[in-house]
Write an enzyme that holds these catalytic residues in place. Sequence first.
Site, short mmCIF file in Angstrom:
data_model
loop_
_atom_site.label_atom_id
_atom_site.label_comp_id
_atom_site.label_asym_id
_atom_site.label_seq_id
_atom_site.Cartn_x
_atom_site.Cartn_y
_atom_site.Cartn_z
N ARG A 1 -103.17 -57.28 29.85
CA ARG A 1 -103.55 -57.51 31.25
C ARG A 1 -103.95 -58.97 31.48
NH1 ARG A 1 -108.96 -55.72 33.67
NH2 ARG A 1 -108.79 -56.53 35.77
N HIS B 1 -102.02 -61.23 34.16
CA HIS B 1 -102.70 -61.78 35.33
C HIS B 1 -102.77 -63.30 35.33
CE1 HIS B 1 -104.86 -58.04 37.06
NE2 HIS B 1 -103.72 -57.71 36.50
N TRP C 1 -102.68 -43.53 32.46
CA TRP C 1 -101.38 -43.15 33.02
C TRP C 1 -100.64 -42.17 32.11
CZ3 TRP C 1 -103.50 -47.92 33.79
CH2 TRP C 1 -103.45 -48.49 35.07
#
Length: 379
Positions: free
Chosen positions: A127, A131, A270
Amino acid sequence: MNALRIPLRNAAPLRRAARTQLPKASPFRASYNSGRKYSTAPPPPEAKSSGSTLWLGLGAAGAAGVAWYFFTESGENAVKSGVQQAKVAANFVPTKEDYEKVYRKIADLVADAGDYDDGSYGPVLLRLAWHSSGTYDKETGSGGSNYATMRFEPESLHGANAGLNVARDLMEKIKQEFPWITYGDLWTLAGVAAIQEMGGPKIPWRPGRIDGVAAQATPDGRLPDASQGSDHLRNIFYRMGFNDQEIVALSGAHALGRCHGDRSGFVGPWTFSPTTVTNDYFKLLFDEKWVWKKWEGPKQLEDKKTKSLMMLPTDYVLTQDKSFKKHAKAYADSQDLWFKDFSSAVSRLFELGVPEKQWVSPEPWIIPTVDEQDAKKSA
């Protein structure tokens, strides 16, 4: 990883030569998997080399010159980083093997997470890489993995970056051991290590990013907002230069990690194996029945059967938008196809915003996994 708004939890196109070697998935590390946690079981699974020297002769001086040029052009805080790059060029010539050592240290951290998020730092490191790269704007040429501006406020405090202080602090430990590597190269290499060490495809990568200053930090709102729909996704990703197929391929990174209520407001994983790179994210999108979660938090979906999994509005739209659905279904049907396209898209993502002349290698490298490095040493 927190939302597609925090996709995961982010530019020169890849050369044709690099594409030919993309999609191989690495075997799972036995030592890593023994300490990892799953909701379900995972699928079965030092001398510097003069030949891989990055900078030679005028090339070294040129690389230092590029760093100095960018920093002096940006104004503040130029001297420290510019001098650091000059010292690298003058006193130390890192090789591919040096970057492999950095990769190995990162991989050790990925596997040494204790009880943090299913026992792995991999998703949060991915992440961070995502990002720090996904802020690129092709119209202005600003943002992207060059400069590593998430080190500065207010970018570090943007809502989409909540919780990434964990990943930045982890990488600071690596930076202290290898002070010659830039933050942009370190963070993106961490993303590569996370994907490859969690069973994903090989990600072509090369060094050349430079560290910028606070004035180059990007404005808020450049990363995806998980509560939005297909138009928003296209606006965000088209701005970076991606197409519909690449939007869907990159969304598959939600195979990893989970959302946190104290970060994005959303909650849950998820997939049933959030520390393993598979195409289960796409399979679950089509195989499970998804219903809106009844709670006081932001709108998200949960699987009707177990109520233990979640999907975000930007995930579910992949099954509703005609163009997105075509690609998502193809990836649900073929993990090999998704690995190939995911590898290509992630490699492009991690290079966004970096001028071609900064790269220290004309072609991206394939960094071997820890298992592959060990096998080479014992051969």
